[in-house]
Design a protein around this motif. Structure first.
Motif, PDB file in Angstrom:
ATOM      1  N   TRP A  74       0.871  -1.175   0.000  1.00  0.00           N
ATOM      2  CA  TRP A  74       0.000   0.000   0.000  1.00  0.00           C
ATOM      3  C   TRP A  74       0.907   1.223   0.000  1.00  0.00           C
ATOM      4  CZ3 TRP A  74      -3.404   2.166   4.495  1.00  0.00           C
ATOM      5  CH2 TRP A  74      -4.318   3.104   3.968  1.00  0.00           C
ATOM      6  N   ILE A  75       1.498   1.506  -1.153  1.00  0.00           N
ATOM      7  CA  ILE A  75       2.456   2.598  -1.265  1.00  0.00           C
ATOM      8  C   ILE A  75       1.761   3.934  -1.048  1.00  0.00           C
ATOM      9  CG2 ILE A  75       4.277   3.591  -2.710  1.00  0.00           C
ATOM     10  CD1 ILE A  75       4.652   0.611  -2.055  1.00  0.00           C
ATOM     11  N   GLY A  76       0.501   4.028  -1.472  1.00  0.00           N
ATOM     12  CA  GLY A  76      -0.249   5.278  -1.361  1.00  0.00           C
ATOM     13  C   GLY A  76      -0.942   5.472  -0.035  1.00  0.00           C
ATOM     14  N   ASN A  77      -0.420   4.911   1.034  1.00  0.00           N
ATOM     15  CA  ASN A  77      -1.049   5.094   2.342  1.00  0.00           C
ATOM     16  C   ASN A  77      -0.865   6.536   2.833  1.00  0.00           C
ATOM     17  OD1 ASN A  77       1.261   5.257   4.534  1.00  0.00           O
ATOM     18  ND2 ASN A  77       1.907   3.684   3.066  1.00  0.00           N
ATOM     19  N   PRO A  78      -1.713   6.988   3.757  1.00  0.00           N
ATOM     20  CA  PRO A  78      -1.678   8.396   4.180  1.00  0.00           C
ATOM     21  C   PRO A  78      -0.362   8.849   4.803  1.00  0.00           C
ATOM     22  CG  PRO A  78      -3.717   7.354   4.872  1.00  0.00           C
ATOM     23  CD  PRO A  78      -2.841   6.260   4.350  1.00  0.00           C
ATOM     24  N   LEU A  84       6.943  -5.833  12.991  1.00  0.00           N
ATOM     25  CA  LEU A  84       5.754  -6.234  13.737  1.00  0.00           C
ATOM     26  C   LEU A  84       4.807  -5.072  13.995  1.00  0.00           C
ATOM     27  CD1 LEU A  84       6.765  -7.030  17.424  1.00  0.00           C
ATOM     28  CD2 LEU A  84       8.311  -5.976  15.814  1.00  0.00           C
ATOM     29  N   SER A  85       3.522  -5.387  13.885  1.00  0.00           N
ATOM     30  CA  SER A  85       2.464  -4.407  14.112  1.00  0.00           C
ATOM     31  C   SER A  85       2.417  -4.012  15.576  1.00  0.00           C
ATOM     32  CB  SER A  85       1.116  -4.990  13.685  1.00  0.00           C
ATOM     33  OG  SER A  85       1.124  -5.351  12.322  1.00  0.00           O
ATOM     34  N   ILE A  86       2.233  -2.708  15.820  1.00  0.00           N
ATOM     35  CA  ILE A  86       2.121  -2.239  17.207  1.00  0.00           C
ATOM     36  C   ILE A  86       0.917  -1.313  17.390  1.00  0.00           C
ATOM     37  CG2 ILE A  86       4.636  -2.369  17.517  1.00  0.00           C
ATOM     38  CD1 ILE A  86       4.528   0.803  17.513  1.00  0.00           C
ATOM     39  N   GLY A  87       0.089  -1.127  16.359  1.00  0.00           N
ATOM     40  CA  GLY A  87      -0.911  -0.067  16.365  1.00  0.00           C
ATOM     41  C   GLY A  87      -2.077  -0.248  17.309  1.00  0.00           C
ATOM     42  N   ASP A  88      -2.341  -1.525  17.738  1.00  0.00           N
ATOM     43  CA  ASP A  88      -3.504  -1.820  18.584  1.00  0.00           C
ATOM     44  C   ASP A  88      -4.794  -1.697  17.759  1.00  0.00           C
ATOM     45  OD1 ASP A  88      -4.910  -2.596  20.832  1.00  0.00           O
ATOM     46  OD2 ASP A  88      -3.982  -1.107  22.148  1.00  0.00           O
ATOM     47  N   HIS A  89      -5.919  -1.941  18.369  1.00  0.00           N
ATOM     48  CA  HIS A  89      -7.272  -1.865  17.793  1.00  0.00           C
ATOM     49  C   HIS A  89      -7.538  -3.014  16.815  1.00  0.00           C
ATOM     50  CE1 HIS A  89     -10.953   0.582  17.316  1.00  0.00           C
ATOM     51  NE2 HIS A  89     -11.027  -0.027  16.145  1.00  0.00           N
ATOM     52  N   PHE A  90      -6.764  -3.104  15.720  1.00  0.00           N
ATOM     53  CA  PHE A  90      -6.932  -4.188  14.758  1.00  0.00           C
ATOM     54  C   PHE A  90      -5.814  -5.239  14.866  1.00  0.00           C
ATOM     55  CE2 PHE A  90      -9.105  -0.665  12.473  1.00  0.00           C
ATOM     56  CZ  PHE A  90     -10.376  -1.233  12.422  1.00  0.00           C
ATOM     57  N   TYR A  99       1.216   1.510  12.552  1.00  0.00           N
ATOM     58  CA  TYR A  99       0.777   2.404  13.619  1.00  0.00           C
ATOM     59  C   TYR A  99       0.678   3.822  13.048  1.00  0.00           C
ATOM     60  CZ  TYR A  99       5.701   3.830  13.818  1.00  0.00           C
ATOM     61  OH  TYR A  99       6.954   4.291  13.500  1.00  0.00           O
ATOM     62  N   GLY A 100      -0.233   4.623  13.615  1.00  0.00           N
ATOM     63  CA  GLY A 100      -0.324   6.032  13.266  1.00  0.00           C
ATOM     64  C   GLY A 100      -0.951   6.343  11.917  1.00  0.00           C
ATOM     65  N   THR A 101      -1.278   5.330  11.110  1.00  0.00           N
ATOM     66  CA  THR A 101      -1.852   5.587   9.790  1.00  0.00           C
ATOM     67  C   THR A 101      -3.259   6.154   9.908  1.00  0.00           C
ATOM     68  OG1 THR A 101      -0.699   3.532   9.177  1.00  0.00           O
ATOM     69  CG2 THR A 101      -2.042   4.586   7.484  1.00  0.00           C
ATOM     70  N   PHE A 102      -4.021   5.650  10.865  1.00  0.00           N
ATOM     71  CA  PHE A 102      -5.371   6.122  11.151  1.00  0.00           C
ATOM     72  C   PHE A 102      -5.438   6.495  12.634  1.00  0.00           C
ATOM     73  CE2 PHE A 102      -5.736   2.538   8.087  1.00  0.00           C
ATOM     74  CZ  PHE A 102      -6.094   3.270   6.955  1.00  0.00           C
ATOM     75  N   PRO A 103      -6.341   7.376  13.026  1.00  0.00           N
ATOM     76  CA  PRO A 103      -6.429   7.769  14.436  1.00  0.00           C
ATOM     77  C   PRO A 103      -6.636   6.601  15.398  1.00  0.00           C
ATOM     78  CG  PRO A 103      -7.662   9.302  13.070  1.00  0.00           C
ATOM     79  CD  PRO A 103      -7.232   8.178  12.170  1.00  0.00           C
ATOM     80  N   VAL A 104      -7.338   5.538  14.930  1.00  0.00           N
ATOM     81  CA  VAL A 104      -7.609   4.427  15.848  1.00  0.00           C
ATOM     82  C   VAL A 104      -6.366   3.598  16.141  1.00  0.00           C
ATOM     83  CG1 VAL A 104     -10.043   4.241  15.215  1.00  0.00           C
ATOM     84  CG2 VAL A 104      -8.334   2.919  13.952  1.00  0.00           C
ATOM     85  N   LEU A 105      -5.319   3.741  15.337  1.00  0.00           N
ATOM     86  CA  LEU A 105      -4.084   2.980  15.573  1.00  0.00           C
ATOM     87  C   LEU A 105      -3.214   3.769  16.536  1.00  0.00           C
ATOM     88  CD1 LEU A 105      -3.298   1.735  11.943  1.00  0.00           C
ATOM     89  CD2 LEU A 105      -4.714   0.664  13.714  1.00  0.00           C
ATOM     90  N   THR A 106      -3.491   3.602  17.811  1.00  0.00           N
ATOM     91  CA  THR A 106      -2.937   4.486  18.837  1.00  0.00           C
ATOM     92  C   THR A 106      -1.587   4.049  19.381  1.00  0.00           C
ATOM     93  OG1 THR A 106      -4.199   3.259  20.500  1.00  0.00           O
ATOM     94  CG2 THR A 106      -5.232   5.236  19.568  1.00  0.00           C
ATOM     95  N   GLY A 107      -1.148   2.844  19.072  1.00  0.00           N
ATOM     96  CA  GLY A 107       0.150   2.390  19.553  1.00  0.00           C
ATOM     97  C   GLY A 107       1.270   3.242  18.985  1.00  0.00           C
TER      98      GLY A 107
END
Length: 273
Positions: A56-60, A208-214, A238-246
């Motif tokens: 997903w190269i075009g991520n925010p 490794l994913s650290i974002g939490d929520h998902f 992490y940090g890509t969307f507000p819900v990824l709070t890690g």
């Protein structure tokens, strides 16, 4: 007779040295790891092969997405952990442009071909597998083992609303010839069987994913590091969307200073191993 043999020995020694030079040069060429943000990575092997993971190269988070997509003129393999849009990302566009073959589970490969438009001729028995299996690809340049993940997986057609079954989610253990072994966890929670991974392969780099929520958050991700024991741990997703709070700071705190291999990458940064 002896006088005729003497010039041969220096010549043979020189020939042996010249034959070894390409191997020595390749061994000194590093493996490059570039982060595009979220869970999207590019690996360039010492032999010059290019792999993309969850592209997903075009991520925010990626402010240079347009330039990065244009720069991807050579891609040999695209590895996708599961079917969600933020991991399939720009895979179809890149595949059509470069001819990259898809590395995924059979269920995911079929779903991507049927619903997302990934070129079906760019996947097959050589690149599709399942958990517990390992593929040898690109003339032995890389090996890819399928690792389970605790998550979900569906594919949605472009512009569509319906989600279609895409098999079980996973991660990848990528062993690079003359380079590191890299474990991309995909979107997963912590699970105890992560401890089995280093029994078969020493992990050099763990993404490794650290974002939490998902996915798992910082504390559970830190426990995953303790189970896998990688030499280097790199947080992602992490940090890509507000819900990824890690955050990397929370991850570092959860590690408690007991892992000096923590590396926090910036979007667009390349590390060499």
């Amino acid at each position: 007779m002896r006088a005729n043999r003497r010039p041969v020995m220096p010549f043979l020694a020189l020939l042996a040295l010249l034959l070894c030079l390409p191997l020595q040069a390749q061994a000194k060429t590093p493996t490059e790891l570039t982060w595009y943000g979220h869970a999207a990575f590019r690996i360039k092997t010492p032999g010059g092969k290019v792999l993309l993971i969850d592209p997903w190269i075009g991520n925010p988070s990626n402010k240079r997405a347009k330039e990065d997509l244009a720069a991807l003129k050579q891609v040999d393999l695209i590895l996708i952990t599961h079917g969600h849009f933020d991991h399939v990302g720009d895979a179809v566009e890149i595949a059509r442009k470069t001819g990259a073959r898809l590395v995924a589970t059979f269920d995911l490969g079929n779903a991507l071909a049927q619903y997302a438009g990934y070129p079906k001729e760019q996947m097959g028995f050589d690149t599709l597998g399942n958990f517990g299996g390992e593929l040898t690809l690109l003339d032995g340049e890389v090996k890819v083992a399928f690792i389970p993940a605790v998550h979900s997986s569906t594919v949605t057609a472009p512009g569509g609303q319906d989600a279609h079954y895409a098999g079980n989610p996973g991660g990848f253990l990528i062993s690079v010839r003359n380079g590191p072994t890299i474990y991309h966890t995909g979107d997963t929670d912590l699970f105890a069987d992560m401890a089995l991974v280093p029994r078969f392969h020493q992990v050099d780099v763990m993404l490794l994913s650290i974002g939490d929520h998902f996915t798992m958050g910082p504390e559970r991700a830190a426990e995953a590091v303790r189970l896998v024991k990688p030499r280097v741990a790199i947080p992602m997703h992490y940090g890509t969307f507000p819900v990824l709070t890690g955050t990397p700071e929370a991850f570092a705190k959860a590690l408690g200073g007991r892992h000096n291999g923590l590396r926090v990458m910036q979007v667009g940064q390349t590390l060499r191993f």
